[in-house]
Design a protein around this motif. Structure first.
Motif, PDB file in Angstrom:
ATOM      1  N   THR A  61       0.835  -1.208   0.000  1.00 34.28           N
ATOM      2  CA  THR A  61       0.000   0.000   0.000  1.00 34.28           C
ATOM      3  C   THR A  61       0.864   1.250   0.000  1.00 34.28           C
ATOM      4  OG1 THR A  61      -1.793  -1.158   1.123  1.00 34.28           O
ATOM      5  CG2 THR A  61      -1.790   1.250   1.272  1.00 34.28           C
ATOM      6  N   LYS A  62       1.906   1.270   0.809  1.00 28.28           N
ATOM      7  CA  LYS A  62       2.794   2.432   0.871  1.00 28.28           C
ATOM      8  C   LYS A  62       3.479   2.665  -0.471  1.00 28.28           C
ATOM      9  CE  LYS A  62       6.504   4.536   3.500  1.00 28.28           C
ATOM     10  NZ  LYS A  62       7.264   4.550   4.712  1.00 28.28           N
ATOM     11  N   ARG A 111       1.029   4.137  -2.909  1.00 27.79           N
ATOM     12  CA  ARG A 111       0.764   5.542  -2.574  1.00 27.79           C
ATOM     13  C   ARG A 111       1.883   6.440  -3.118  1.00 27.79           C
ATOM     14  NH1 ARG A 111      -0.284   4.752   2.609  1.00 27.79           N
ATOM     15  NH2 ARG A 111       1.785   5.347   3.317  1.00 27.79           N
ATOM     16  N   ARG A 143       1.638   9.322  -6.398  1.00 27.29           N
ATOM     17  CA  ARG A 143       2.020  10.734  -6.249  1.00 27.29           C
ATOM     18  C   ARG A 143       2.902  11.218  -7.379  1.00 27.29           C
ATOM     19  NH1 ARG A 143       3.675  10.558  -0.437  1.00 27.29           N
ATOM     20  NH2 ARG A 143       5.779  10.529  -1.254  1.00 27.29           N
TER      21      ARG A 143
END
Length: 179
Positions: A52-53, A56, A60
């Protein structure tokens, strides 16, 4: 956005705590410096939280990023940089933990990383975690990591042209001048 990175130092060191905004700050520096950006990723997705990180961080980044995954071999990844690139290396902490788990010779690997960063064909922005401002860890492995990370950060800061500490998304210049 400028495509001229002459004002970006050869080696920028961005340091901060977990979730401090250091990666976002580093990404902005790279985006403002060049339309040609190389992202060296050191994370390995061993669990859903890390997946998930990583997603993310990927979301970006806008177009213009070329990603090279290098959980261990930073020198080879940095050698792939083109002169028109700006390199974002994210992050030294995961790179270090990968080497600790691989039982690498940390002194040799650190020397290789610093040499590769300081001789890279392109400006490098390197992100790292500050881990020495919290409580003393309760186990030997965590204490060894904290010690190794502190030593690595000191060497990276000494080799850098610009060192920035990010807290709550706010950059504080420790060394050099922001472009």
């Amino acid at each position: 956005m400028s495509n001229d990175f002459r004002h970006l130092p050869r080696f920028t060191f961005v340091l901060g705590g977990a979730a401090s905004g250091k990666s976002r700050f580093a990404e902005t520096l790279a985006q403002d410096a060049s339309a040609h950006r190389m992202y060296i990723a050191t994370a390995q997705a061993f669990d859903d939280e890390m997946k998930t990180k990583i997603h993310r961080h990927q979301a970006r980044r806008t177009q213009g990023w070329r990603t090279v995954e290098a959980p261990l071999d930073a020198s080879t990844a940095l050698a792939q940089a083109k002169s028109e690139d700006v390199v974002l290396f994210d992050c030294a902490s995961l790179w270090l933990s990968n080497h600790m788990f691989a039982d690498s010779d940390l002194e040799t690997e650190t020397f290789g990383l610093i040499h590769a960063v300081t001789t890279c064909n392109a400006p490098v922005i390197l992100v790292s975690n500050e881990v020495g401002q919290g409580v003393v860890p309760d186990n030997a492995l965590a204490r060894a990591f904290r010690q190794a990370q502190g030593e690595l950060n000191q060497k990276l800061a000494a080799a850098s042209d610009l060192a920035v500490f990010v807290t709550a998304g706010l950059p504080q210049v420790l060394k050099g001048t922001l472009p």
